[in-house]
Design a protein around this motif. Structure first.
Motif, mmCIF file in Angstrom:
data_model
loop_
_atom_site.group_PDB
_atom_site.id
_atom_site.type_symbol
_atom_site.label_atom_id
_atom_site.label_comp_id
_atom_site.label_asym_id
_atom_site.label_seq_id
_atom_site.Cartn_x
_atom_site.Cartn_y
_atom_site.Cartn_z
ATOM 1 N N GLY A 24 -7.268 -11.387 -4.909
ATOM 2 C CA GLY A 24 -6.065 -11.796 -5.623
ATOM 3 C C GLY A 24 -4.890 -12.083 -4.714
ATOM 4 N N GLY A 25 -5.159 -12.571 -3.497
ATOM 5 C CA GLY A 25 -4.068 -12.897 -2.586
ATOM 6 C C GLY A 25 -3.378 -11.684 -1.989
ATOM 7 N N VAL A 26 -4.100 -10.575 -1.855
ATOM 8 C CA VAL A 26 -3.565 -9.361 -1.222
ATOM 9 C C VAL A 26 -4.536 -8.916 -0.143
ATOM 10 C CG1 VAL A 26 -2.874 -6.944 -1.530
ATOM 11 C CG2 VAL A 26 -2.359 -8.631 -3.318
ATOM 12 N N ARG A 27 -4.035 -8.763 1.068
ATOM 13 C CA ARG A 27 -4.848 -8.290 2.187
ATOM 14 C C ARG A 27 -4.074 -7.187 2.897
ATOM 15 N NH1 ARG A 27 -4.771 -13.821 1.884
ATOM 16 N NH2 ARG A 27 -6.765 -14.884 1.633
ATOM 17 N N SER A 28 -4.734 -6.511 3.834
ATOM 18 C CA SER A 28 -4.016 -5.487 4.590
ATOM 19 C C SER A 28 -4.508 -5.444 6.025
ATOM 20 C CB SER A 28 -4.166 -4.108 3.943
ATOM 21 O OG SER A 28 -5.511 -3.672 3.954
ATOM 22 N N VAL A 29 -3.619 -4.956 6.890
ATOM 23 C CA VAL A 29 -3.901 -4.753 8.307
ATOM 24 C C VAL A 29 -3.636 -3.286 8.622
ATOM 25 C CG1 VAL A 29 -3.367 -5.440 10.672
ATOM 26 C CG2 VAL A 29 -3.091 -7.090 8.801
ATOM 27 N N ALA A 30 -4.568 -2.630 9.291
ATOM 28 C CA ALA A 30 -4.360 -1.250 9.726
ATOM 29 C C ALA A 30 -3.594 -1.281 11.046
ATOM 30 C CB ALA A 30 -5.699 -0.542 9.890
ATOM 31 N N VAL A 31 -2.322 -0.924 10.998
ATOM 32 C CA VAL A 31 -1.454 -0.955 12.179
ATOM 33 C C VAL A 31 -1.362 0.458 12.748
ATOM 34 C CG1 VAL A 31 0.875 -1.420 13.015
ATOM 35 C CG2 VAL A 31 -0.164 -2.917 11.293
ATOM 36 N N PRO A 32 -1.824 0.681 13.978
ATOM 37 C CA PRO A 32 -1.896 2.045 14.514
ATOM 38 C C PRO A 32 -0.530 2.701 14.687
ATOM 39 C CG PRO A 32 -2.393 0.424 16.217
ATOM 40 C CD PRO A 32 -2.329 -0.322 14.931
ATOM 41 N N ILE A 33 -0.538 4.028 14.499
ATOM 42 C CA ILE A 33 0.628 4.868 14.770
ATOM 43 C C ILE A 33 0.302 5.666 16.024
ATOM 44 C CG2 ILE A 33 2.242 6.575 13.855
ATOM 45 C CD1 ILE A 33 1.024 6.030 11.076
ATOM 46 N N PRO A 34 1.008 5.464 17.118
ATOM 47 C CA PRO A 34 0.648 6.147 18.360
ATOM 48 C C PRO A 34 0.776 7.668 18.253
ATOM 49 C CG PRO A 34 2.756 5.020 18.585
ATOM 50 C CD PRO A 34 2.180 4.584 17.284
ATOM 51 N N ASP A 35 -0.249 8.366 18.744
ATOM 52 C CA ASP A 35 -0.233 9.828 18.843
ATOM 53 C C ASP A 35 0.085 10.499 17.513
ATOM 54 O OD1 ASP A 35 -0.710 9.643 21.641
ATOM 55 O OD2 ASP A 35 1.432 9.260 21.952
ATOM 56 N N ASN A 36 -0.547 10.045 16.458
ATOM 57 C CA ASN A 36 -0.288 10.604 15.140
ATOM 58 C C ASN A 36 -1.613 10.762 14.405
ATOM 59 O OD1 ASN A 36 0.387 10.623 12.175
ATOM 60 N ND2 ASN A 36 2.461 10.549 12.997
ATOM 61 N N LEU B 128 -2.299 10.646 11.381
ATOM 62 C CA LEU B 128 -2.490 9.696 10.286
ATOM 63 C C LEU B 128 -3.274 8.466 10.734
ATOM 64 C CD1 LEU B 128 0.945 9.664 8.408
ATOM 65 C CD2 LEU B 128 -1.257 10.405 7.497
ATOM 66 N N GLY B 129 -3.191 8.151 12.015
ATOM 67 C CA GLY B 129 -3.984 7.054 12.562
ATOM 68 C C GLY B 129 -3.346 5.693 12.441
ATOM 69 N N HIS B 130 -3.010 5.269 11.231
ATOM 70 C CA HIS B 130 -2.476 3.929 11.049
ATOM 71 C C HIS B 130 -1.685 3.833 9.747
ATOM 72 C CE1 HIS B 130 -6.494 3.792 9.053
ATOM 73 N NE2 HIS B 130 -5.783 3.209 8.109
ATOM 74 N N THR B 131 -0.908 2.791 9.662
ATOM 75 C CA THR B 131 -0.236 2.389 8.425
ATOM 76 C C THR B 131 -0.914 1.138 7.909
ATOM 77 O OG1 THR B 131 1.892 3.241 9.212
ATOM 78 C CG2 THR B 131 1.961 1.668 7.400
ATOM 79 N N LEU B 132 -1.212 1.127 6.622
ATOM 80 C CA LEU B 132 -1.765 -0.076 6.010
ATOM 81 C C LEU B 132 -0.606 -0.997 5.630
ATOM 82 C CD1 LEU B 132 -4.543 1.472 3.729
ATOM 83 C CD2 LEU B 132 -4.876 0.088 5.796
ATOM 84 N N PRO C 69 -2.203 2.444 -1.170
ATOM 85 C CA PRO C 69 -1.278 3.311 -0.445
ATOM 86 C C PRO C 69 -1.057 2.834 0.980
ATOM 87 C CG PRO C 69 -3.454 4.260 -0.384
ATOM 88 C CD PRO C 69 -3.583 2.973 -1.165
ATOM 89 N N ALA C 70 -0.083 3.438 1.655
ATOM 90 C CA ALA C 70 0.227 3.053 3.030
ATOM 91 C C ALA C 70 -0.660 3.750 4.050
ATOM 92 C CB ALA C 70 1.692 3.345 3.338
ATOM 93 N N HIS C 71 -1.404 4.753 3.626
ATOM 94 C CA HIS C 71 -2.291 5.473 4.537
ATOM 95 C C HIS C 71 -3.603 5.770 3.818
ATOM 96 C CE1 HIS C 71 1.126 5.994 7.214
ATOM 97 N NE2 HIS C 71 1.806 6.511 6.208
ATOM 98 N N GLN C 72 -4.634 5.970 4.623
ATOM 99 C CA GLN C 72 -5.986 6.277 4.135
ATOM 100 C C GLN C 72 -6.636 5.060 3.501
ATOM 101 O OE1 GLN C 72 -5.173 10.092 1.954
ATOM 102 N NE2 GLN C 72 -6.370 10.980 3.622
ATOM 103 N N HIS C 73 -6.742 4.986 2.162
ATOM 104 C CA HIS C 73 -7.522 3.910 1.546
ATOM 105 C C HIS C 73 -7.099 3.727 0.093
ATOM 106 C CE1 HIS C 73 -9.745 7.051 -0.620
ATOM 107 N NE2 HIS C 73 -9.778 7.700 0.532
ATOM 108 N N PRO C 74 -7.341 2.548 -0.484
ATOM 109 C CA PRO C 74 -7.040 2.331 -1.901
ATOM 110 C C PRO C 74 -7.899 3.229 -2.787
ATOM 111 C CG PRO C 74 -7.268 0.242 -0.753
ATOM 112 C CD PRO C 74 -7.756 1.301 0.192
#
Length: 342
Positions: A9-21, A23-27, A249-254
């Motif tokens: 539906g025209g929605v995608r995401s990129v996992a952007v890493p968070i250094p030394d955290n 949580l790992g990444h922000t979606l 969500p911004a972390h983990q997974h939908p």
């Protein structure tokens, strides 16, 4: 290679890493509109994070220079950090709720030593031992990361449809994690036909396996007694009533079944409040309370900076208990201690 997802539906995401955290990444979500891609959050301001964001956008056939706008769920640096770089690359507008814009403006204007002095005073008032507070005094001449975030140029107004051609995206104010946290409700049929009312970009408000930090709203120049936990609990119930088909969500997974997750989080905080009341059978400072609370590791293993966050969370729960009339400060104590009411 950037980790990317197509949610349909025209929605995608990129996992952007968070250094030394951990949580790992922000979606970072990429929403197609009639005027080009709009981002929901941007990720941490770090060269590796920027590279991952650019690679992810390239995988979708676009680039930071093509971004039309940036919607920020809240001001924390793992969400707002790269907004300035995206705006420099594309001329995109950057939008945020007014309460968090105020925090960004205050942060940009404050000198680092003002924050160190404020944090030291807060910890002293909470009963932190001298050996914990002393490094803050010694560090007053240093700079702090994240003290020059990009100043947004648009305001996200709760309840209004956002100006995104071809999309129906409505802002929902969900204070608690921050004063101006917003969720964004995509009021469109789910692309897979899942039952429910569209999809919800939930930021940090609603996460599938993590309870977001609920601390005190920090403002060195404002003595207003806030109730962030009360705000968060009310916001949870507001989101539960939306009944989205899917939460992004911004972390983990939908995930689906937002209502069940809301109930889990409400129960978690009520259990924590009850646990705190049992500890408050004797007078305790916020620091003493934090050392006795259950965390994801024993207190001696918690890093110094994380202890500051833990004390803030203890204080937010204490403040909510006092507001409810279930706990009270002990008169004449310094630092102040709290005890449960009879």
């Amino acid at each position: 290679m950037a980790l990317t997802f197509d949610h349909g539906g025209g929605v995608r995401s990129v996992a952007v890493p968070i250094p030394d955290n951990p949580l790992g990444h922000t979606l970072v979500y990429v929403v197609d509109t009639g005027r080009g891609p709009v981002l929901v959050d941007t990720g941490w301001d770090d060269p590796a994070s920027w590279e991952a964001l650019a690679e992810g956008l390239a995988a979708f056939g676009t680039s930071p220079g093509d971004v039309h706008g940036v919607l920020i769920t809240h001001h924390h640096p793992d969400h707002h950090g790269l907004s300035g770089r995206v705006r420099e690359a594309s001329g995109a507008w950057v939008a945020m709720h007014a309460a968090d814009i105020a925090i960004v403006r205050r942060t940009r204007e404050a000198r680092p030593e003002r924050w160190f002095a404020y944090m030291a005073a807060k910890l002293e008032a909470a009963g932190a031992p001298e050996e914990h507070v002393a490094p803050l005094r010694a560090a007053r001449g240093r700079t702090l990361p994240g003290l020059a975030p990009a100043l947004p140029d648009r305001e996200i107004v709760p309840g209004e449809l956002l100006d995104l051609p071809g999309r129906r995206l409505r802002a929902v104010w969900t204070p608690g994690h921050t004063p101006g946290h917003v969720c964004l409700h995509l009021e469109e049929d789910h692309p897979a036909g899942s039952p429910g009312r569209g999809r919800l970009f939930s930021g940090d408000h609603l996460l599938p396996g993590i309870t977001p930090h609920i601390g005190l709203y920090e403002d060195p120049d404002d003595a207003t007694v806030t109730d962030p936990l009360g705000d968060y609990l009310a916001s949870l119930e507001r989101v539960g009533r939306l009944t989205p088909a899917e939460v992004l969500p911004a972390h983990q997974h939908p995930f689906g079944d937002a209502g069940a997750r809301v109930q889990d989080l409400l129960a978690h905080h009520e259990h924590r409040l009850a646990s705190l009341l049992s500890l408050l059978s004797e007078p305790l400072t916020p620091w003493q309370l934090a050392t006795r609370m259950r965390w994801n590791r024993p207190w001696p293993e918690i890093p110094r900076a994380s202890r500051d966050i833990a004390v803030s969370e203890a204080e937010s729960h204490l403040r909510h208990l006092v507001k409810q009339g279930r706990a009270e400060p002990v008169p004449g104590t310094d630092p102040v201690t709290y005890v449960r009411t009879a």
